[in-house]
Design a protein around this motif. Structure first.
Motif, mmCIF file in Angstrom:
data_model
loop_
_atom_site.group_PDB
_atom_site.id
_atom_site.type_symbol
_atom_site.label_atom_id
_atom_site.label_comp_id
_atom_site.label_asym_id
_atom_site.label_seq_id
_atom_site.Cartn_x
_atom_site.Cartn_y
_atom_site.Cartn_z
ATOM 1 N N LYS A 56 4.710 23.363 13.326
ATOM 2 C CA LYS A 56 4.413 24.078 12.082
ATOM 3 C C LYS A 56 2.922 24.377 11.928
ATOM 4 O O LYS A 56 2.503 24.960 10.939
ATOM 5 C CB LYS A 56 4.908 23.276 10.884
ATOM 6 N N HIS A 98 5.735 31.573 7.177
ATOM 7 C CA HIS A 98 5.949 30.684 8.323
ATOM 8 C C HIS A 98 5.342 31.194 9.624
ATOM 9 O O HIS A 98 5.038 30.391 10.513
ATOM 10 C CB HIS A 98 7.444 30.426 8.542
ATOM 11 N N HIS A 99 5.169 32.513 9.755
ATOM 12 C CA HIS A 99 4.692 33.097 11.019
ATOM 13 C C HIS A 99 3.610 34.142 10.763
ATOM 14 O O HIS A 99 3.798 35.316 11.108
ATOM 15 C CB HIS A 99 5.863 33.717 11.795
ATOM 16 N N ARG A 117 -0.439 24.332 6.761
ATOM 17 C CA ARG A 117 -0.196 24.500 5.321
ATOM 18 C C ARG A 117 -0.242 23.150 4.604
ATOM 19 O O ARG A 117 0.214 22.132 5.144
ATOM 20 C CB ARG A 117 1.156 25.154 5.090
ATOM 21 N N HIS A 163 2.887 21.145 4.565
ATOM 22 C CA HIS A 163 3.371 20.593 5.839
ATOM 23 C C HIS A 163 2.659 19.297 6.220
ATOM 24 O O HIS A 163 2.828 18.805 7.339
ATOM 25 C CB HIS A 163 3.229 21.636 6.946
#
Length: 187
Positions: free
Chosen positions: A178, A50-51, A110, A113
């Motif tokens: 995101k 995620h990061h 992504r 997403h």
């Protein structure tokens, strides 16, 4: 014996070296991503997902891998960057990268997403427009390759089994929170 169970029974740390990111994501409590002997990022598997700290980690962690689109940096606004490309239009994104107005950067999102955009997009969402080039129906997901106006191809991993036609024009939406923005790394 299951590795996780063995770890709990022994109450010991274990180092496992692998080049397989899926294996690392499923087995590890903490991952150290290395490139050319240098530590790129250390963290829990989902934190890296995620990061990601940089373009290398973003491209290495996740399957299918993160989509990357070259963008132009237009302006800096309150710690966020306004960028644009033929495929993404203008969007404002946060980024820890040191960017400069007028230079190129890399926008990342992504495949998981992305979703089919329908109607007006709510606040905090943006879209990528393009032509469907490939459709892979896998039962639990549908993988779509989309050719952007810039000539770049992105991949979407869609949850539903929505009917799509080859060569049709569609928009794939994403939450800007995101999406990622990275400094362009030298090749």
């Amino acid at each position: 014996m299951e590795i996780g169970k063995l770890h709990q029974d022994l109450k010991a740390s274990m180092i496992y070296v692998t080049h397989d990111q899926i294996e690392a994501m499923t087995l590890a409590d903490k991952i150290v991503v290395l490139k050319d002997g240098l530590v790129m990022q250390v963290g829990a598997p989902m934190d890296l997902f995620h990061h990601p700290a940089n373009l290398f980690v973003a491209g290495f962690i996740g399957s299918p891998r993160m989509n990357f689109i070259e963008v132009d940096v237009l302006a800096s606004e309150n710690g966020k960057w306004r960028v644009t490309s033929a495929g993404s239009g203008e969007v404002v994104l946060a980024s820890p990268s040191k960017l400069k107005v007028g230079e190129k950067a890399i926008f990342g999102v992504r495949p998981q997403h992305l979703a089919i955009a329908e109607g007006d997009l709510p606040e905090g969402r943006n879209a990528l427009n393009g032509k469907v080039q490939l459709i892979e129906r896998l039962g639990t997901e549908t993988i779509v390759n989309l050719l952007l106006p810039s000539g770049e191809t992105i991949i979407a991993s869609l949850e539903d089994d929505r009917p799509l036609d080859m060569n049709s024009e569609i928009a794939l939406s994403y939450e800007t929170a995101k999406a990622h923005l990275f400094a362009k790394e030298p090749v």
